[in-house]
Write a protein that holds these residues in place. Structure first.
Motif: not given
Ligand SMILES: [Fe+2]
Ligand SMILES: [Fe+2]
Ligand SMILES: [Fe+2]
Ligand SMILES: [Fe+2]
Length: 400
Positions: A69-73
Motif C-alpha cells: 500500500q505504501q508503494l502504491a501511494r
C-alpha cells in the motif's frame, strides 16, 4: 555548498497529490525552447517511467500488504510526476522529431556520464554505447530529410553533430555478447550506481518508444528503420542493466532509485534555463526528498543497515546537458571498430558476431544502410551536420 538529500526535508506524502489544474502544465515553446530543456524533459520522463515500473516489479514480489500500500501511494505520485514532466513536450513535434531528440539525449547524456564515470570498466561501457546512439541520430536524420523534407539541425540546433558513428548494421551482436559484468555494490562509488540507473532508464524509454511508434509511419523504409534500431535499443538495455549488481536487495534498489531521482531533479534545477520548467524540477525534488526518506525508513527496518552506508553523503556534481563534440570525435577516431566478445571488447569481427550478422541480414542490406542510399538518391546528398570540420575517420568523409 553540499546537499545531502538524506538529511533534507521534503513535502509530506499526503500533500503531494495534484488536481487536474495543477497537472495541466504549460508545454515548452516548440520553436524557441532550449534544445537541452527538451533533453532534460525526455531524460526525466525516462527516470519517472523507470520509477513507476520498478515500483510495480517490487510490489509484485512483496507479500506484505501494508508495504504494498505504501508503494502504491508513492507510485501514484511518481505517475503524476511522469505526466507533469512528459506533458511539457509540445504536441506539435512529429514522431521523427521526437525520435531525433531521444537520440540527442542518448548521445549527450551518455557522453557526459562517460566523462564523469570513475570506474574504467563502466566508463568503457558508456563509451562503447554512445557511439551507437550517435550513429542512430545520423540514420534518423536522413530518414527525416527524406520523408519530412526537413533538416535535423532544426531539432538538435547545432549542439550535437550529426554524422556517422559506429555503423548501425554492426550493432547487431549475438545477445550473449550484450551482457556486461556488474559493478560490486560493496565497493562501487555511489556515483557509479547513479550513472548506471540513469542510462538504463534513458535507454529503456527509447526502446519502449520505438516499440510503440515504429509502425506509425507508412513508408516501408521508416517502418524498417524503427524495427532495426528498436532491436538495438533492446541490446542497449541489456548492456546497461547488466552493469547493476544483482545482489542489491529490493530495499537497496528502491533507495538507489529515489536517491537518483533526487540527484537528477537537483541537477536539472541547477542547470535549467527555462524558469517555468525549473519550477517543476524544484517541486519534484521536494517530493522526491520525501520518497527518499520513506525508502530510507524501509531500508533501515528491513535491511538493518544505515542508508548512509550505500548512498553518497552529498550529491555529486550536477548532470549537465552540454555539447560533447570534441569528446565524441575522439571516441570515433579510436573506438569506432569495437565490438563485444563475452563481457569484454575486441576490435575484430569474431565467429559468433559474424553468425548473428549473417542470420539477421538474410543476404540483404540493413535498413540503416538503405536509408542513407535512398536519401542520397532523393535529396542529392546524404544529410550531415559536421560543425567541427571533416569526419575524424578518413574513410567516412564525404569527399573521400
Ligand atoms: Fe519521481
Ligand atoms: Fe539509439
Ligand atoms: Fe541506445
Ligand atoms: Fe520518487
Amino acid at each position: 555548498m553540499t546537499f545531502n538529500p538524506l538529511r533534507e526535508r521534503g513535502i509530506p506524502l499526503d500533500k503531494q497529490l495534484r488536481n487536474w489544474r495543477e497537472l495541466n502544465v504549460t508545454p515548452i515553446d516548440p520553436d524557441h525552447a532550449d534544445p537541452y530543456t527538451r533533453c532534460r524533459i525526455i531524460a526525466m520522463n525516462g527516470i519517472e517511467v523507470e520509477a513507476v515500473m520498478f515500483s510495480h516489479q517490487m510490489a509484485r514480489h512483496c507479500p506484505d500488504t501494508e508495504i504494498k500500500q505504501q508503494l502504491a501511494r508513492v507510485r501514484y505520485i511518481e505517475a503524476q510526476q511522469q505526466k507533469a514532466v512528459n506533458w511539457l513536450l509540445p504536441g506539435l513535434a512529429s514522431v521523427l522529431e521526437t525520435t531525433l531528440a531521444y537520440e540527442q539525449v542518448a548521445v549527450d547524456l551518455t557522453a557526459w556520464v562517460a566523462r564523469m564515470e570513475p570506474d574504467p570498466y563502466l566508463q568503457q561501457a558508456y563509451q562503447f554505447g554512445v557511439l551507437e546512439d550517435f550513429d542512430h541520430l545520423y540514420r534518423y536524420a536522413n530518414l527525416y530529410e527524406m520523408i519530412e523534407h526537413r533538416k535535423a539541425e532544426k531539432v538538435v540546433d547545432g549542439l550535437t553533430e550529426v554524422m556517422p558513428g559506429r555503423p548501425t548494421y554492426l550493432h547487431h551482436r549475438d545477445p550473449v555478447d550484450n551482457v556486461r559484468e556488474p559493478y560490486d555494490r560493496t565497493s562501487a562509488a555511489p556515483l557509479s550506481k547513479l550513472h548506471a540507473l540513469t542510462i538504463l532508464a534513458a535507454e529503456q524509454q527509447t526502446m519502449n518508444f520505438y516499440m510503440n511508434v515504429g509502425p506509425e509511419y507508412m513508408e516501408p523504409i521508416a517502418r524498417q528503420l524503427y524495427q532495426e534500431i528498436g532491436l538495438i535499443e533492446e541490446e542497449h538495455v541489456t548492456h546497461y542493466e547488466s552493469l547493476v549488481d544483482p545482489g542489491e536487495t529490493w530495499w537497496e534498489m528502491l533507495l538507489n532509485h529515489e536517491y537518483n531521482e533526487c540527484y537528477l531533479y537537483h541537477s536539472f534545477m541547477e542547470t535549467e534555463t527555462d524558469p517555468k520548467v525549473k519550477a517543476i524540477w524544484e517541486l519534484h525534488l521536494n517530493m522526491e526528498l520525501e520518497h527518499l526518506r520513506l525508502a530510507a525508513e524501509l531500508f533501515k527496518k528491513h535491511d538493518g543497515r544505515d542508508p548512509e552506508e550505500v548512498a553518497a553523503p552529498e550529491l555529486p556534481a550536477p548532470v549537465t546537458f552540454e555539447p560533447n563534440k570534441a569528446y565524441l570525435r575522439d571516441l570515433i577516431a579510436t573506438q569506432i571498430d569495437y565490438t563485444t566478445l563475452g563481457t569484454g571488447y575486441v576490435q575484430e569481427a569474431h565467429e559468433r558476431f559474424e553468425k548473428m550478422q549473417e542470420a539477421l541480414m538474410g543476404g540483404e542490406k540493413a535498413p540503416s544502410e538503405r536509408v542513407i542510399e535512398e536519401n542520397r538518391a532523393k535529396s542529392g546528398e546524404e544529410y550531415r551536420l559536421e560543425t567541427e570540420g571533416p569526419h575524424p575517420v578518413g574513410s567516412l568523409r564525404l569527399d573521400r
